[in-house]
Scaffold this motif. Sequence first.
Motif, PDB file in Angstrom:
ATOM      1  N   PRO B  35       1.213  -1.055   0.454  1.00  0.00           N
ATOM      2  CA  PRO B  35       0.087  -0.419  -0.113  1.00  0.00           C
ATOM      3  C   PRO B  35       1.042   1.025  -0.080  1.00  0.00           C
ATOM      4  O   PRO B  35       0.230   2.721  -0.047  1.00  0.00           O
ATOM      5  CB  PRO B  35      -1.096  -0.039   1.635  1.00  0.00           C
ATOM      6  CG  PRO B  35       0.087  -1.141   2.389  1.00  0.00           C
ATOM      7  CD  PRO B  35       0.831  -2.403   1.271  1.00  0.00           C
ATOM      8  N   ALA B  36       2.259   1.065   0.607  1.00  0.00           N
ATOM      9  CA  ALA B  36       3.187   2.581   0.560  1.00  0.00           C
ATOM     10  C   ALA B  36       4.388   1.426   0.303  1.00  0.00           C
ATOM     11  O   ALA B  36       4.603   0.569   0.563  1.00  0.00           O
ATOM     12  CB  ALA B  36       2.910   3.254   1.823  1.00  0.00           C
ATOM     13  N   LEU B  37       5.109   2.101  -0.340  1.00  0.00           N
ATOM     14  CA  LEU B  37       7.127   1.968  -0.993  1.00  0.00           C
ATOM     15  C   LEU B  37       7.349   1.395   0.615  1.00  0.00           C
ATOM     16  O   LEU B  37       7.706   0.463   0.817  1.00  0.00           O
ATOM     17  CB  LEU B  37       7.487   2.735  -1.222  1.00  0.00           C
ATOM     18  CG  LEU B  37       8.994   2.799  -1.744  1.00  0.00           C
ATOM     19  CD1 LEU B  37       8.850   3.423  -2.760  1.00  0.00           C
ATOM     20  CD2 LEU B  37      10.101   3.267  -0.386  1.00  0.00           C
ATOM     21  N   GLU B  38       7.269   2.969   1.336  1.00  0.00           N
ATOM     22  CA  GLU B  38       7.645   2.224   2.911  1.00  0.00           C
ATOM     23  C   GLU B  38       7.183   0.218   3.627  1.00  0.00           C
ATOM     24  O   GLU B  38       8.011  -0.122   4.189  1.00  0.00           O
ATOM     25  CB  GLU B  38       7.367   2.905   4.090  1.00  0.00           C
ATOM     26  CG  GLU B  38       8.327   4.289   3.628  1.00  0.00           C
ATOM     27  CD  GLU B  38       7.403   4.925   3.107  1.00  0.00           C
ATOM     28  OE1 GLU B  38       6.197   4.520   1.871  1.00  0.00           O
ATOM     29  OE2 GLU B  38       8.042   6.010   2.407  1.00  0.00           O
ATOM     30  N   GLU B  39       5.803   0.251   3.314  1.00  0.00           N
ATOM     31  CA  GLU B  39       5.477  -1.075   3.790  1.00  0.00           C
ATOM     32  C   GLU B  39       5.701  -2.345   2.597  1.00  0.00           C
ATOM     33  O   GLU B  39       5.965  -3.132   3.249  1.00  0.00           O
ATOM     34  CB  GLU B  39       3.939  -1.174   4.006  1.00  0.00           C
ATOM     35  CG  GLU B  39       3.534  -0.062   5.232  1.00  0.00           C
ATOM     36  CD  GLU B  39       3.553  -0.809   6.117  1.00  0.00           C
ATOM     37  OE1 GLU B  39       3.321  -1.731   6.460  1.00  0.00           O
ATOM     38  OE2 GLU B  39       3.619   0.447   6.827  1.00  0.00           O
ATOM     39  N   MET B  41       8.284  -2.395   1.614  1.00  0.00           N
ATOM     40  CA  MET B  41      10.258  -2.818   1.765  1.00  0.00           C
ATOM     41  C   MET B  41      10.361  -3.412   3.421  1.00  0.00           C
ATOM     42  O   MET B  41      11.106  -3.973   3.778  1.00  0.00           O
ATOM     43  CB  MET B  41      10.517  -1.254   1.723  1.00  0.00           C
ATOM     44  CG  MET B  41      10.800  -0.829   1.054  1.00  0.00           C
ATOM     45  SD  MET B  41      12.589  -0.805  -0.312  1.00  0.00           S
ATOM     46  CE  MET B  41      13.604  -0.511   0.774  1.00  0.00           C
ATOM     47  N   ALA B  42       9.021  -2.955   4.099  1.00  0.00           N
ATOM     48  CA  ALA B  42       9.433  -3.619   5.732  1.00  0.00           C
ATOM     49  C   ALA B  42       8.796  -5.193   5.084  1.00  0.00           C
ATOM     50  O   ALA B  42       9.666  -5.911   6.039  1.00  0.00           O
ATOM     51  CB  ALA B  42       8.292  -2.731   6.804  1.00  0.00           C
TER      52      ALA B  42
END
Lengths: 93, 254
Positions: B35-39, B41-42
């Motif tokens: 849903p978001a780039l950060e999610e 990657m995580a």
Amino acid sequence: MNEWPLWEVFIRSQHGLAHKHVGSLHASDATMALNNARDVYTRRNEGVSIWVIPSVQIVASDPADKAELFEPANNKIYRHPTFFPIPDEVKHL
Amino acid sequence: MTSALERAKFEYALRLADSNLILAQRLTAWCGHGPALEEDMATANVGLDLLGQARLWYGYAVELEGRGRTEDDLAYLRDAPAWRNLLIVEQPNGNYGDTIARQFLYDTWHQLLVAGLARSRDVRMAEIAVKSEKEVAYHVRRSADMMIRLGDGTDQSRTIMQAALARLWPFTGEMFAEDEVDLLLIESGVIPAAGTLADSWRHDVEQVLERATLAVPRSGWMQSGGKSGRHTEHLGHLLTEMQFLQRAYPGAQW
């Protein structure tokens, strides 16, 4: 999803060095920003400490003011400590 | 492999390896779709951590077995009935809330388990567990944090999380079910007793759900079968994708 606020990420790569700006990311609050910074910017063992700061809190100089801010220092080479002979024994200057 | 104890250890190492690998495969499927780039990657990071841990368990398993099979043989050349993973990890990713809920329920169990295994009488198991502890501590920190955010978020996110919990809850009983392999290993001080684990798990899960303003689902019928190779229909589909290369081009390497 509403856009999460933007954060700037600073990483200290090792003890004794200063935190360095590495990039930015989106997160809904500080805790999430720290977690995301860990996941996005420290995957290859880059850091020992992370700072995150809301991007809106950063006050930046105006690029249009470049001339009056930085040029006066440009032609004052005598402000650089390069006019002194440095003894060979002195390291790290 | 000679003694019953060694056979049980092999079986147990295989279960942990399989659970970690299947969950890793599920999580990395989010790569590029989060849903978001950060999610994104995580989630992939957690998947890769679990993949690394799976390799350690496979490494120990093939050593215990001593029949010359490799970790790749175990990962790529077994059909669904030979897999020993928990059913919860093969459940589809669903929406992002489903993935977070599955991860939270698993991480909470996983953390308690590796803490217990770190005191195992089996030195190799203890070593692998100690190596995993820090990674797993971060996994649970992250998934618990997301549970609280999404549960205590908007009406919509709360509804989604509550539904995800209801779907996954029947798969949590299997984490604490003891069969003859577990019993032998508990008796020998190799693995922690499932009963103690279940109490701590329930306590930890309830604390997070309370902060997330989510109701603890009523415990009813619990699914089981993963440990003995009786899987849901989802595992076969996952394996066709994961094992495709080795099936189509046997022995292919890069």
